[in-house]
Design an enzyme around this catalytic site. Sequence first.
Site, PDB file in Angstrom:
ATOM      1  N   SER A 136       0.873  -1.191   0.000  1.00  0.00           N
ATOM      2  CA  SER A 136       0.000   0.000   0.000  1.00  0.00           C
ATOM      3  C   SER A 136       0.896   1.224   0.000  1.00  0.00           C
ATOM      4  O   SER A 136       2.025   1.178   0.522  1.00  0.00           O
ATOM      5  CB  SER A 136      -0.857   0.019   1.266  1.00  0.00           C
ATOM      6  OG  SER A 136      -1.495   1.266   1.427  1.00  0.00           O
ATOM      7  N   TYR A 149      -2.380   0.414  10.677  1.00  0.00           N
ATOM      8  CA  TYR A 149      -2.354  -0.062   9.283  1.00  0.00           C
ATOM      9  C   TYR A 149      -0.991   0.243   8.653  1.00  0.00           C
ATOM     10  O   TYR A 149      -0.377  -0.604   8.016  1.00  0.00           O
ATOM     11  CB  TYR A 149      -3.485   0.604   8.491  1.00  0.00           C
ATOM     12  CG  TYR A 149      -3.633   0.111   7.051  1.00  0.00           C
ATOM     13  CD1 TYR A 149      -4.125  -1.165   6.783  1.00  0.00           C
ATOM     14  CD2 TYR A 149      -3.282   0.926   5.967  1.00  0.00           C
ATOM     15  CE1 TYR A 149      -4.272  -1.620   5.469  1.00  0.00           C
ATOM     16  CE2 TYR A 149      -3.427   0.484   4.664  1.00  0.00           C
ATOM     17  CZ  TYR A 149      -3.923  -0.787   4.413  1.00  0.00           C
ATOM     18  OH  TYR A 149      -4.066  -1.232   3.109  1.00  0.00           O
TER      19      TYR A 149
END
Length: 225
Positions: A136, A149
């Site tokens: 990501s 995250y």
Amino acid sequence: MKIKNKVIVITGGTRGLGAAMKSDLAAKGNKIIVIARSINRTCFTNKENVLNVKADVTREADIKKIASRILKKFNHIDIWINNAGIWLPHAPIESMNMERVHQMIETNLFGTIYGSKHALIQMKKQKSGIIVNIISSSALAGSPRSSGYCASKFAVSGFTKSLRLEAADYGIKVIAVYPRGIRTSLFDEERPASYYKFMDSSYVAQKIICNLEKSKPCNDLIIKS
Ligand SMILES: NC(=O)c1ccc[n+]([C@@H]2O[C@H](COP(=O)([O-])OP(=O)(O)OC[C@H]3O[C@@H](n4cnc5c(N)ncnc54)[C@H](OP(=O)(O)O)[C@@H]3O)[C@@H](O)[C@H]2O)c1
């Protein structure tokens, strides 16, 4: 080089980005093994080249079993895509639910480690193969209220860079993919304000496959609209 007649594992291939990659790669004539928890039972879909397997990437025993099952059936593994992942709505550290943070790190980091380990055991024997880790853009810079995250994805990035060096002598490629926001069910619990500006999952899937088809794929692929 077209990707055709390959044996390809996609974790988390039932929804979002994983499902988009599955559709494209199946349409190109590859054999796809999809892994997810919500699959009811292990079976081929009616297209016959997609095998759905119920498993949880946070359980190494599940992944080990699947890898040996794939080998019995197909004899080798060409590409393993560690895509399964979860996300938590933005929150400051003091209100983060630590059980959920553990679950997220188990899925995003350990799921990728287990998948890579069992793919590599076979790929090293073959002296060929490609591991693709869907990370990501959250692994490229810190982000407030998304520390859990980001931590999981920074960790996957470090793991991937190290694994790449370890696997290179065996002719195995390890590719890291860093997409920006994609409109998927990852955000079912809470959609970020910019959700509708996010990329379509089929656009991101195409970029990933296009990279794999290059004679020299990019090792660290950043995808933005
Ligand atoms: N959406 C974005 O903006 C974005 C941006 C950059 C990177 N990413 C990354 O891209 C990947 C795919 O995300 P997505 O947006 O496509 O999410 P998604 O639509 O929520 O799909 C996630 C997939 O992962 C599976 N999964 C989750 N936990 C699992 C587990 N423990 N074991 C096996 N499968 C599991 C889900 O199936 P089950 O629930 O049935 O298990 C589902 O198939 C993730 O790694 C995510 O972090 C997403």
